[in-house]
Design a protein around this motif. Structure first.
Motif, PDB file in Angstrom:
ATOM      1  N   MET A  99       0.770  -1.248  -0.025  1.00  0.00           N
ATOM      2  CA  MET A  99      -0.070  -0.086   0.000  1.00  0.00           C
ATOM      3  C   MET A  99       0.865   1.331   0.061  1.00  0.00           C
ATOM      4  O   MET A  99       1.925   1.148   0.642  1.00  0.00           O
ATOM      5  CB  MET A  99      -0.953   0.200   1.290  1.00  0.00           C
ATOM      6  CG  MET A  99      -1.912   1.286   1.478  1.00  0.00           C
ATOM      7  SD  MET A  99      -2.453   1.428   2.881  1.00  0.00           S
ATOM      8  CE  MET A  99      -2.963  -0.469   3.440  1.00  0.00           C
ATOM      9  N   ALA A 133       0.166   5.340   0.423  1.00  0.00           N
ATOM     10  CA  ALA A 133      -0.750   6.376   0.703  1.00  0.00           C
ATOM     11  C   ALA A 133       0.138   7.788   0.774  1.00  0.00           C
ATOM     12  O   ALA A 133       1.161   7.696   1.198  1.00  0.00           O
ATOM     13  CB  ALA A 133      -1.308   6.199   2.321  1.00  0.00           C
ATOM     14  N   ILE A 135      -5.006  12.117   3.450  1.00  0.00           N
ATOM     15  CA  ILE A 135      -4.468  11.269   2.453  1.00  0.00           C
ATOM     16  C   ILE A 135      -5.284  11.825   1.489  1.00  0.00           C
ATOM     17  O   ILE A 135      -6.477  11.640   1.422  1.00  0.00           O
ATOM     18  CB  ILE A 135      -4.582   9.660   3.039  1.00  0.00           C
ATOM     19  CG1 ILE A 135      -3.751   9.446   4.176  1.00  0.00           C
ATOM     20  CG2 ILE A 135      -4.133   8.824   1.604  1.00  0.00           C
ATOM     21  CD1 ILE A 135      -2.180   9.779   3.700  1.00  0.00           C
ATOM     22  N   VAL A 158      -4.510   6.724  -2.575  1.00  0.00           N
ATOM     23  CA  VAL A 158      -3.979   5.227  -2.012  1.00  0.00           C
ATOM     24  C   VAL A 158      -3.861   4.291  -3.155  1.00  0.00           C
ATOM     25  O   VAL A 158      -4.709   4.236  -3.795  1.00  0.00           O
ATOM     26  CB  VAL A 158      -5.029   4.464  -0.928  1.00  0.00           C
ATOM     27  CG1 VAL A 158      -4.513   3.223  -0.362  1.00  0.00           C
ATOM     28  CG2 VAL A 158      -5.047   5.725   0.300  1.00  0.00           C
TER      29      VAL A 158
END
Length: 87
Positions: free
Chosen positions: A44, A46, A55, A58
């Motif tokens: 992941m 972000a 954020i 993502v």
């Protein structure tokens, strides 16, 4: 490229610590690279594009092949994903 900070925290909520590498960029953006399966590769990413603590994007590697195959974007800055795309 290295990280400015590395943290261990439970991002997924499964009770196990995940590794989070934090990179602060010269343009003010902040990237959080998260390894949830412990293989040393981020699953992941972000990104806080404007450094406001929210954020904005993502990217996810859902199948663990080391390539991002899904993305979620906060288009209006409210902290919620407005658009999601999957490969």
């Amino acid at each position: 490229m290295g990280f400015d900070e590395v943290h261990k925290m439970d991002i997924t909520g499964d009770g196990s610590d995940d590794t989070v590498g934090v990179r602060r960029n010269e343009d003010g953006s902040v990237e959080y690279h998260v390894d949830v399966d412990g293989d040393g590769v981020a699953d992941m990413k972000a990104v806080d594009t404007d450094g406001d603590g929210v954020i904005d994007t993502v990217l996810l590697d859902n199948d663990g092949d080391g390539k991002y195959d899904a993305a979620a974007v906060d288009l209006n800055g409210d902290g919620e994903a407005d658009a999601v795309a999957e490969k």
